[in-house]
Design a protein around this motif. Structure first.
Motif, PDB file in Angstrom:
ATOM      1  N   VAL A  81      16.045   8.121   2.065  1.00 43.57           N
ATOM      2  CA  VAL A  81      16.049   8.759   0.836  1.00 43.57           C
ATOM      3  C   VAL A  81      17.643   8.915   0.471  1.00 43.57           C
ATOM      4  N   ASP A  82      17.862   8.379  -0.669  1.00 43.89           N
ATOM      5  CA  ASP A  82      19.076   8.572  -1.387  1.00 43.89           C
ATOM      6  C   ASP A  82      19.019   9.927  -2.012  1.00 43.89           C
ATOM      7  N   VAL A  83      19.377  11.061  -1.410  1.00 49.14           N
ATOM      8  CA  VAL A  83      19.333  12.203  -1.900  1.00 49.14           C
ATOM      9  C   VAL A  83      19.946  12.666  -3.200  1.00 49.14           C
ATOM     10  N   LYS A  84      21.242  11.839  -3.583  1.00 45.32           N
ATOM     11  CA  LYS A  84      21.819  12.150  -4.583  1.00 45.32           C
ATOM     12  C   LYS A  84      20.899  11.664  -5.831  1.00 45.32           C
ATOM     13  N   ARG A  85      20.629  10.227  -5.795  1.00 48.59           N
ATOM     14  CA  ARG A  85      20.227   9.791  -7.095  1.00 48.59           C
ATOM     15  C   ARG A  85      18.587   9.689  -7.136  1.00 48.59           C
ATOM     16  N   GLY A  86      18.028  10.183  -5.872  1.00 47.79           N
ATOM     17  CA  GLY A  86      16.565   9.822  -5.827  1.00 47.79           C
ATOM     18  C   GLY A  86      15.887   8.695  -5.401  1.00 47.79           C
ATOM     19  N   GLY A  87      16.666   7.704  -4.932  1.00 50.85           N
ATOM     20  CA  GLY A  87      16.133   6.449  -4.515  1.00 50.85           C
ATOM     21  C   GLY A  87      15.332   6.436  -3.173  1.00 50.85           C
ATOM     22  N   ARG A  88      14.237   5.851  -2.983  1.00 54.57           N
ATOM     23  CA  ARG A  88      13.397   5.882  -2.116  1.00 54.57           C
ATOM     24  C   ARG A  88      13.322   4.256  -1.484  1.00 54.57           C
ATOM     25  N   MET A  89      12.906   4.151  -0.023  1.00 57.07           N
ATOM     26  CA  MET A  89      12.584   2.932   0.516  1.00 57.07           C
ATOM     27  C   MET A  89      11.698   3.133   1.778  1.00 57.07           C
ATOM     28  N   LEU A  90      10.662   2.710   1.804  1.00 56.79           N
ATOM     29  CA  LEU A  90       9.789   2.821   3.085  1.00 56.79           C
ATOM     30  C   LEU A  90       9.412   1.737   3.778  1.00 56.79           C
ATOM     31  N   PHE A  91       9.807   1.853   5.445  1.00 55.47           N
ATOM     32  CA  PHE A  91       9.443   0.533   5.898  1.00 55.47           C
ATOM     33  C   PHE A  91       8.276   0.973   7.116  1.00 55.47           C
ATOM     34  N   ASP A  92       7.467  -0.036   7.431  1.00 56.68           N
ATOM     35  CA  ASP A  92       6.676   0.074   8.485  1.00 56.68           C
ATOM     36  C   ASP A  92       7.323  -0.791   9.672  1.00 56.68           C
ATOM     37  N   LEU A  93       7.942   0.004  10.733  1.00 56.72           N
ATOM     38  CA  LEU A  93       8.800  -0.692  11.561  1.00 56.72           C
ATOM     39  C   LEU A  93       7.794  -1.379  12.773  1.00 56.72           C
ATOM     40  N   ALA A  94       6.574  -1.099  12.887  1.00 54.42           N
ATOM     41  CA  ALA A  94       5.807  -1.976  13.443  1.00 54.42           C
ATOM     42  C   ALA A  94       5.571  -3.444  13.228  1.00 54.42           C
ATOM     43  N   GLU A  95       5.389  -3.470  11.859  1.00 57.79           N
ATOM     44  CA  GLU A  95       5.100  -4.677  11.222  1.00 57.79           C
ATOM     45  C   GLU A  95       6.293  -5.530  10.985  1.00 57.79           C
ATOM     46  N   ASP A  96       7.427  -4.666  10.514  1.00 54.85           N
ATOM     47  CA  ASP A  96       8.586  -5.089  10.006  1.00 54.85           C
ATOM     48  C   ASP A  96       9.784  -4.381  10.574  1.00 54.85           C
ATOM     49  N   PRO A  97       9.957  -4.900  11.875  1.00 54.74           N
ATOM     50  CA  PRO A  97      11.169  -4.141  12.581  1.00 54.74           C
ATOM     51  C   PRO A  97      12.640  -4.427  11.701  1.00 54.74           C
ATOM     52  N   GLU A  98      12.802  -5.598  11.088  1.00 55.89           N
ATOM     53  CA  GLU A  98      13.991  -6.148  10.540  1.00 55.89           C
ATOM     54  C   GLU A  98      14.135  -5.492   9.108  1.00 55.89           C
ATOM     55  N   GLU A  99      13.264  -4.167   8.765  1.00 57.54           N
ATOM     56  CA  GLU A  99      13.395  -3.753   7.477  1.00 57.54           C
ATOM     57  C   GLU A  99      13.578  -4.505   6.397  1.00 57.54           C
ATOM     58  N   ARG A 100      12.782  -5.608   6.086  1.00 53.59           N
ATOM     59  CA  ARG A 100      12.816  -6.627   5.150  1.00 53.59           C
ATOM     60  C   ARG A 100      11.988  -6.167   3.683  1.00 53.59           C
ATOM     61  N   HIS A 101      10.949  -5.381   4.080  1.00 46.74           N
ATOM     62  CA  HIS A 101      10.027  -5.241   2.918  1.00 46.74           C
ATOM     63  C   HIS A 101       9.727  -3.696   2.634  1.00 46.74           C
ATOM     64  N   ASP A 102       9.888  -3.342   1.627  1.00 43.16           N
ATOM     65  CA  ASP A 102       9.749  -2.111   1.107  1.00 43.16           C
ATOM     66  C   ASP A 102       8.158  -1.663   0.656  1.00 43.16           C
ATOM     67  N   ILE A 103       7.583  -1.125   1.524  1.00 49.31           N
ATOM     68  CA  ILE A 103       6.158  -0.742   1.214  1.00 49.31           C
ATOM     69  C   ILE A 103       5.943   0.608   0.510  1.00 49.31           C
ATOM     70  N   TYR A 104       6.999   1.204  -0.369  1.00 49.44           N
ATOM     71  CA  TYR A 104       6.905   2.383  -0.867  1.00 49.44           C
ATOM     72  C   TYR A 104       5.797   2.356  -2.084  1.00 49.44           C
ATOM     73  N   ARG A 105       5.653   1.302  -2.705  1.00 47.77           N
ATOM     74  CA  ARG A 105       5.084   1.172  -3.792  1.00 47.77           C
ATOM     75  C   ARG A 105       3.290   0.433  -3.420  1.00 47.77           C
ATOM     76  N   ARG A 106       3.561  -0.281  -2.246  1.00 44.40           N
ATOM     77  CA  ARG A 106       2.364  -1.124  -1.794  1.00 44.40           C
ATOM     78  C   ARG A 106       1.431  -0.312  -1.076  1.00 44.40           C
ATOM     79  N   ARG A 107       1.742   0.786  -0.509  1.00 46.58           N
ATOM     80  CA  ARG A 107       1.068   1.526   0.624  1.00 46.58           C
ATOM     81  C   ARG A 107       1.042   3.167  -0.054  1.00 46.58           C
ATOM     82  N   PRO A 108       0.625   3.564  -1.132  1.00 51.75           N
ATOM     83  CA  PRO A 108       0.422   4.786  -1.539  1.00 51.75           C
ATOM     84  C   PRO A 108      -0.044   5.728  -0.726  1.00 51.75           C
TER      85      PRO A 108
END
Length: 748
Positions: free
Chosen positions: A678-705
C-alpha cells in the motif's frame, strides 16, 4: 411602453440590461477580432506541441518503468491509466511555457531563426561535461552510495564520455563530410537552425537518459539523477517544439480537444486507479518528482498528505489531523485515517501454538546469542554460499517467511527491539514529524531478570536500541575502521574481529547467563570480501563472497560454543536487519521498496531441547524480543514467535522515505500466501500471490477481486486494532534529525 411612461425601477432595469448588451457586443467583437483570433490560434498550436512533448516524455518513461519494474505492465488497464496520468502531469508542467510562447511567439521565433546551430550544440555538450565533472567530484569526495557501488559510477562515467564523443563526432561529420552536405541539400528542413538544435538535443537526451537509468538510479542517487533526467526532459520538450512542423488550425483544434480529453479523464481514471497511482509514485522517476512538487503545492493543511484536488487520498484538506497516514483512535467518533468510519477497537481471539511445543526440557535461564547480519537477504542462506548457517538450520527452528519491520537498519532495529511496527513508534503522522518513541526494549527486561547484556558492532546503531546493554563494544582489541571497507592480506575484515571479540566476551562470562548481540556488517555494500574463504567455496557474485566470508567466521563462533560445552545451554538466533536489492527493481542496496528481496530475511533459532522444524507462516522480527525475553523468564509487551496461529495473523513491514520533501510511506501487509503493498500517502495498491509468483511480477489486485476484498478488509481491521502512534507519555523517545535521546519529554 414609452420611456417617459415607465417607472424609475423599470427605467433602471432597462438601462442595466442595455449596458450588459453593449458590453457583450464589445467583448464579442473583441474576441472575433484579428488579434485575439491570432492569439488563440497560437495558443492552440503551442498546446498541440505541448501535448506532443508530453507524449514524448511519457514514452521516455516507459523503457525505465518496464525494464526496472516489469510488474507495471502486468495490469494492462492500470498501465494505460498510468500513461494517461503521466501525459497529463507533463502537460500541466508545460502550461506556463505554452502561455509564454503564445504571447511572445514573434519575438522568440525571430531570435531562434538567427541562432547558429553550433551554439546550442556546444552548450549541450558543455552541460554534459559539467555534469560529468560534478559526478566525478561526488564519487571522489565520499558520497556514500557512490563509494559503495563504484562499478556503477564507472559505468556512468563511461556512458557520459561515450555521449560526448558521439555528439562531437556527429557535429564534425555533419560539418565536413560531402555526403552529409549532399543529403542536406535535398532535406531543407534539416538545415533549419531550429531543427539542427532539436536534433542535437535529442542526441543528448538519449545518451543522458540511458546513463541515468542504468547508472545513477540504481545506487540511490535519485536527487542527482532527477536533475539530469529533468534537464534531458527540458531539452526534449524544446526539441519537440522545434521539430514539430507548423501546425494548421484544424490540427491545433484537434490537439486542444485531445488535451482536454486527457485532462478530463484524470478524475475518473488515473487519479483513482490503484495501479496507476502505485507506478506513478514509486517507479516513474520524472513523473514522480513532478508529482511530489504538485503535492507540496496543493497540501493546503500542511499534513504532507496528497490532496484530493490533485488525485490524492486526503479526506479533509483543511484539517491536518485527518489524513490516510494517521493511525485511528478507536471509539472517538472521528475518522482520523480517512477510511470512511471510526474504528470500534474490537480484538480478535487468536489461538497460538507456542514455540516450545514438542520440545523436551530446556535449561532454565539459558544464555542468548543474537547474531544479525547487515543486508542479508534470505535467498543467500544456502549451502553453496553459507554452509555454516545452512547446517545450523538443519538442527534448529527455521522460519521460512520471516520479515523485517523496515528495509533500513535504523528503523528495523528500533522496531525489533521495541516489539512494535515502525509507525507505532512515530508521531501520529509519521511523515509530518521527526519525533519518535518506543516502549522499553526487551533488553531491559533481561537485565532486570539478572542477565548481563553485551553488544558488538562496528557501526553506531540507534541509541534507543542500545539501551539495556551493560557492555557496548568492550573489545580487548578495538576494531580498526580503516580495515573495515577493504580486504588486505595483512588485515582482517570486521567479521574476523567481531568473532574474536565475541568469543573473548563469552569466555569471560563463565557460567553466568548473558545476552550477547553481535551485528556483522561485512555483508553490506560495497561487498569487498576476500577472494578465497575456504577450500571448495566458490560464490558466484561479490555479494555472495562477503556473505560466505561472514558465514565462515560465524561458523567459528558456533564451533567455539560447542567445543567449550556452552552450546547445550545457549539459545542461538541468526537473522538480518533487512534484505538487499541487487538490481531487481532498479536498485542496488536497500530501501525504499518493500519487495521480497528487501524485507524477507533469514530467521534461525536453535533452542536447546527443541527438534529441527520449519515454520512456513509469515512472522515478523518485531516478535523476536518477546520471544527472547521469555527464554530468560522475563515478560515484555508484544507478540512472541509461534509455530501456528488460528486465524492466520498478518505481518507488516513499512518504509518511510522523507528526504527534505515528504515523499512516500509504503506498507507491506502479508497474510498467508498473499502480499498487499500500500502506498499510504497516494493510495496506490499492488497485490501479489507469493505462492504462484515469488518474484512479484504480476499484480493480481484487479484480476482476483475476491482475494482483494479479503485482503483489504484484513488490512483495515489491522489498522483499526493496532495501537495508535506516539503520545507525550511514551517511555523512550528520540529524534531522527540527530537530536538528543529523551525519556518522556526530559533529556537523558
Amino acid at each position: 411602453m414609452p420611456r417617459e411612461d415607465r417607472s424609475p425601477v423599470d427605467r433602471a432595469g432597462h438601462e442595466w440590461r442595455a449596458s450588459i448588451r453593449r458590453v457583450r457586443e464589445r467583448l464579442g467583437a473583441l474576441l472575433r477580432g484579428p488579434a485575439v483570433h491570432r492569439f488563440l490560434g497560437r495558443l492552440a498550436r503551442w498546446q498541440t506541441r505541448n501535448l506532443a512533448a508530453a507524449v514524448a516524455l511519457g514514452l521516455l518513461e516507459i523503457p525505465h518503468v518496464l525494464f526496472f519494474f516489469p510488474a507495471a505492465a502486468s495490469d494492462a488497464a492500470g498501465f494505460a491509466w498510468y500513461l494517461s496520468q503521466a501525459i497529463a502531469t507533463f502537460m500541466a508542467l508545460g502550461v506556463p511555457v505554452v502561455l509564454t510562447l503564445a504571447v511572445f511567439e514573434d519575438w522568440a521565433i525571430a531570435r531562434i531563426d538567427h541562432v547558429n546551430p553550433a551554439y546550442p550544440a556546444t552548450f549541450t555538450v558543455s552541460a554534459i561535461l559539467a555534469a560529468l565533472l560534478v559526478e566525478t567530484v561526488f564519487s571522489f569526495t565520499g558520497v556514500d552510495q557512490s563509494r559503495q557501488f563504484p562499478e556503477r559510477v564507472a559505468l556512468l562515467r563511461w556512458f557520459f564520455e561515450f555521449a560526448v564523443l558521439a555528439v562531437v563526432a556527429a557535429l564534425a561529420v555533419g560539418a565536413i563530410h560531402p555526403a552529409v552536405r549532399y543529403m542536406l541539400r535535398y532535406t531543407p528542413n534539416l538545415r533549419h537552425p531550429r531543427v539542427a538544435f532539436a536534433s542535437s538535443c535529442l542526441l543528448i537526451v538519449c545518451a543522458g537518459v540511458v546513463a541515468v537509468d542504468f547508472a545513477l538510479f540504481s545506487v540511490h542517487l535519485e536527487p542527482f539523477a532527477i536533475v539530469i533526467v529533468g534537464a534531458s526532459a527540458l531539452l526534449l520538450i524544446l526539441a519537440v517544439f522545434c521539430v514539430v512542423p507548423r501546425v494548421s488550425l484544424r490540427a491545433a483544434r484537434g490537439g486542444v480537444i485531445a488535451s482536454g480529453l486527457v485532462w478530463l479523464l484524470q478524475p475518473i481514471g488515473p487519479w483513482r486507479d490503484h495501479h496507476a497511482r502505485f507506478v506513478t509514485a514509486n517507479h516513474s522517476p520524472l513523473c514522480r518528482s513532478v508529482t511530489v512538487w504538485f503535492d507540496l503545492l496543493t497540501d493546503f493543511d500542511g499534513d504532507h498528505a496528497a490532496s484530493r484536488w490533485w488525485g490524492g487520498t486526503d479526506c479533509d484538506d483543511g484539517d491536518p489531523h485527518r489524513n490516510p497516514m494517521r493511525r485511528e483512535t478507536p471509539d472517538d467518533g472521528v475518522d482520523q485515517d480517512c477510511s470512511g468510519k471510526d474504528s470500534v477497537g474490537n480484538q480478535t481471539q487468536v489461538r497460538l501454538v507456542p514455540l516450545r511445543a514438542g520440545c523436551s526440557a530446556s535449561p532454565d535461564r539459558p544464555s542468548i546469542l543474537l547474531i544479525s547480519l547487515d543486508a542479508l537477504r534470505a535467498s543467500a542462506v544456502r549451502p553453496e554460499v553459507m554452509p555454516n548457517l545452512a547446517l545450523l538450520g538443519t538442527v534448529s527452528t527455521t522460519f521460512n517467511r520471516a520479515y523485517t519491520a523496515a528495509p533500513d537498519t535504523i528503523n528495523s532495529v528500533l522496531a525489533t527491539f521495541s516489539g512494535r511496527p515502525y509507525t507505532d513508534l512515530t508521531s501520529a503522522n509519521p511523515i509530518g514529524s521527526t519525533r519518535h518513541c518506543a516502549s522499553e526494549p526487551f533488553t531491559r527486561a533481561l537485565q532486570q531478570s539478572g542477565y548481563r547484556n553485551g553488544f558488538f558492532c562496528l557501526v553506531s546503531l540507534p541509541q534507543a536500541a542500545s539501551i539495556g546493554f551493560d557492555d557496548v563494544n568492550p573489545y580487548s582489541r578495538p576494531l580498526d575502521p580503516a580495515k573495515a571497507g577493504l580486504f588486505v592480506a595483512e588485515g582482517e575484515l570486521v567479521s574476523a574481529q567481531l568473532t574474536n571479540a565475541a568469543m573473548e566476551y563469552i569466555e569471560a562470562r563463565g557460567s553466568a547467563p548473558y545476552f550477547l548481540w553481535v551485528h556483522y556488517t561485512d555483508t553490506h555494500a560495497p561487498y569487498n570480501g576476500p577472494p578465497n574463504i575456504a577450500p571448495g567455496s566458490e560464490p558466484l557474485t561479490p555479494y555472495e563472497t562477503t556473505a560466505a566470508y561472514a558465514d565462515f567466521h560465524i561458523g567459528r563462533l558456533l564451533r567455539f560454543l560447542e567445543q567449550s560445552g556452552r552450546g547445550s545451554r545457549t539459545v542461538v538466533v541468526v537473522t538480518a536487519d533487512h534484505g538487499e536489492d541487487l538490481g531487481q527493481r532498479g536498485k542496488e542496496g536497500h530501501g525504499p521498496f518493500l519487495f521480497e528481496e528487501s524485507i524477507h530475511v533469514p530467521l534461525i533459532l536453535r533452542i536447546p531441547g527443541c527438534p529441527s522444524r520449519e515454520v512456513d507462516a509469515p512472522v515478523s522480527l518485531t516478535q523476536l524480543g518477546a520471544t527472547l525475553a521469555s527464554f530468560g523468564g522475563a515478560r515484555t509487551e508484544g507478540l512472541p514467535l509461534y509455530l501456528e496461529s488460528d486465524p492466520e495473523l498478518p505481518v507488516v513491514a513499512e518504509s518511510l522515505e522523507a528526504e527534505g520533501a515528504a515523499v512516500a510511506l509504503l506498507r507491506a501487509f502479508m497474510v498467508s500466501r498473499y502480499k498487499l503493498i500500500v502506498d499510504v500517502k497516494r493510495g496506490g495498491r499492488m497485490l501479489f500471490d507469493l505462492a504462484e509468483d515469488p518474484e512479484e511480477r504480476h499484480d493480481i489486485y484487479r484480476r482476483r477481486p475476491e482475494v482483494t476484498a479479503q485482503m483489504e478488509q484484513r488490512y483495515q481491521d489491522w489498522l483499526d486494532r493496532a495501537n495508535p502512534g506516539w503520545t507525550p507519555g511514551c517511555t523512550l523517545g528520540w529524534r531522527l534529525d540527530g537530536g538528543p535521546l529523551v525519556l518522556g519529554d526530559a533529556p537523558l
